[in-house]
Every structure is written in structure tokens, then in C-alpha cells.
Design a protein around this motif. Structure first.
Motif, PDB file in Angstrom:
ATOM      1  N   UNK A  63       0.647  -0.930  -0.095  1.00 10.95           N
ATOM      2  CA  UNK A  63      -0.348  -0.117   0.652  1.00 10.95           C
ATOM      3  C   UNK A  63       1.407   1.243  -0.110  1.00 10.95           C
ATOM      4  N   UNK A  64       0.134   2.417  -1.030  1.00 14.90           N
ATOM      5  CA  UNK A  64       0.660   3.622  -0.395  1.00 14.90           C
ATOM      6  C   UNK A  64      -0.141   4.309  -0.866  1.00 14.90           C
ATOM      7  N   UNK A  65       0.025   5.217   0.441  1.00 21.98           N
ATOM      8  CA  UNK A  65      -1.415   6.011   1.044  1.00 21.98           C
ATOM      9  C   UNK A  65      -0.551   7.533   1.126  1.00 21.98           C
ATOM     10  N   UNK A  84       4.142  -1.078   3.534  1.00 21.57           N
ATOM     11  CA  UNK A  84       3.522  -0.241   3.408  1.00 21.57           C
ATOM     12  C   UNK A  84       4.080   1.147   3.682  1.00 21.57           C
ATOM     13  N   UNK A  85       3.810   2.385   2.513  1.00 21.15           N
ATOM     14  CA  UNK A  85       4.246   3.211   3.574  1.00 21.15           C
ATOM     15  C   UNK A  85       2.804   4.036   3.585  1.00 21.15           C
ATOM     16  N   UNK A  86       2.361   4.754   4.879  1.00 18.37           N
ATOM     17  CA  UNK A  86       1.042   5.423   5.168  1.00 18.37           C
ATOM     18  C   UNK A  86       1.187   6.904   5.158  1.00 18.37           C
ATOM     19  N   UNK A  87       0.718   7.999   4.807  1.00 19.71           N
ATOM     20  CA  UNK A  87       1.252   9.445   5.275  1.00 19.71           C
ATOM     21  C   UNK A  87      -0.264  10.148   5.356  1.00 19.71           C
ATOM     22  N   UNK A 102       8.610  -1.031   5.857  1.00 18.85           N
ATOM     23  CA  UNK A 102       7.629  -0.174   6.719  1.00 18.85           C
ATOM     24  C   UNK A 102       7.071   0.809   7.406  1.00 18.85           C
ATOM     25  N   UNK A 103       6.050   1.477   7.012  1.00 18.59           N
ATOM     26  CA  UNK A 103       6.012   3.136   7.471  1.00 18.59           C
ATOM     27  C   UNK A 103       4.566   3.620   7.926  1.00 18.59           C
ATOM     28  N   UNK A 104       4.752   3.963   9.095  1.00 15.97           N
ATOM     29  CA  UNK A 104       2.972   4.669   9.568  1.00 15.97           C
ATOM     30  C   UNK A 104       2.933   5.830   9.730  1.00 15.97           C
TER      31      UNK A 104
END
Length: 204
Positions: A63-65, A84-87, A102-104
């Protein structure tokens, strides 16, 4: 079991899929992935901005957001190849930053310039194999709302930065930082904390 799960579980299918998605000896997705797959897979919020000279190594299998009104500045690199990279919303990823999943990242977060946030580590233990060919390990980095990270910092895999904490410029963060604190140094240590009862910042 989903198609993606089946591909990940079968080494031969996984190699074939990666060959179709990524050119040999590169880490960026093929142009057809960027143009035809990613726009349908990934979500970019309302009034968010990704500068043209940023490097978006994002793939459809993770995921990328990017939340509403957030910005990824010039020369930044975003990579969701291993996680996933969620921003969140109203967040700034500054000039030259590197974010590897993986980073949130939460809402109202400020990443200044030239920061590395990487949830990825290479193995090194087997001295008969080059480090670049050893298995990788991933631990999610969580950056909560309202965090400010100063220029030239490094945030290592598995770290959690609590709400409204501040990381001083040039720091290397190897352990969790509590909410409402200021941490500086290499390795980063808490030097100030907010006293809720007195309504002021105090030396730790």
C-alpha cells in the motif's frame, strides 16, 4: 487465498512477477506500472502534492497512501517495496527525505530536509555472503500525529515516535520516543518533556 498471496507464496511466480514489475538491476517500477497500475491501487488525498522531481518507487503489491493536503517535496524518495507507506493528512515530507516502508506517518507531521526513515534492515551475520545478498528484515516505524523531525535525522526500523514529540536536527533515533517530549543526539535521548499539570516544558 488472493492472487497476490499466491504469487508471494510461490518463489517462481514471485520471480516472474518481479521481473514484469521491475527492470533488472533497478529498484524503480516499470513505466507501465506507474501509469496503469499504481493510479488504481494507491490513494492520493484531496489537494495533496507530489513534486515532479521526487522519486516514487511505489509498487502495487504494497500500500501507498498520501492523505489530504499533504506534500512530498522535491528530491524525496518514497519506497514501499518491502512494506506499506501510509502518510496522513496535512503532513510534509521535506526536500531530500527518504521513506522506506513499512512506515506509518500520522497527521500534521513535519519531516524537515534530508531525513531517512527506513523500516528495512539488511542481514549481515553470514560473512560468506555479501550483505547486499542477505535476507532483509522489516519492522514498522510509527510516527504519530504532530511529530516534528529536524533536518538530517535518521529513524531506524521498529521505532515509534509518540504524539507531538520533537526530534532535534542530526539525531539518530534507535528507540521509541514518548509523546510530548524533545529528543536529541546519537543515539537520541529525551532532554525535555511537557508537564501536563503545570502546562510547561521541563528538562527531563
Amino acid at each position: 487465498m488472493s492472487i497476490i498471496s499466491k504469487i508471494k507464496a510461490d518463489p517462481r511466480l514471485k520471480r516472474l512477477a518481479l521481473r514484469l514489475l521491475i527492470p533488472e538491476n533497478e529498484h524503480s517500477p516499470r513505466i507501465w506500472v506507474r501509469l496503469f497500475l499504481n493510479p488504481f491501487k494507491h490513494k492520493k488525498g484531496r489537494n495533496s502534492v507530489i513534486r515532479n522531481s521526487s522519486r516514487m518507487d511505489v509498487f502495487p503489491f504494497n500500500a501507498f497512501l498520501l492523505g489530504d493536503r499533504s506534500i512530498i517535496e522535491d528530491f524525496a524518495t518514497i519506497n514501499n517495496g518491502v512494506g506499506n507507506v501510509i502518510i496522513g493528512k496535512n503532513t510534509i515530507v521535506g526536500l531530500g527525505c527518504v521513506v522506506i516502508g513499512p512506515v506509518s506517518i500520522g497527521n500534521d507531521v513535519m519531516l524537515a530536509q534530508n531525513i531517512v526513515v527506513s523500516g528495512l534492515n539488511h542481514g549481515y551475520e553470514d560473512v560468506s555472503i555479501p550483505t547486499s545478498k542477505q535476507p532483509v528484515t522489516c519492522k514498522e516505524i510509527i510516527i504519530e500525529d504532530e511529530v516534528w523531525i529536524g533536518a538530517n535525522c535518521v529513524v531506524t526500523a521498529g521505532v515509534r515516535l509518540g504524539r507531538h514529540c520533537v526530534i532535534g536536527a542530526g539525531s539518530v533515533v534507535t528507540k521509541d520516543v514518548p509523546e510530548f517530549t524533545v529528543a536529541v543526539g546519537n543515539p537520541a535521548k529525551v532532554i525535555k518533556k511537557y508537564n501536563i499539570n503545570d502546562g510547561r516544558w521541563e528538562l527531563a
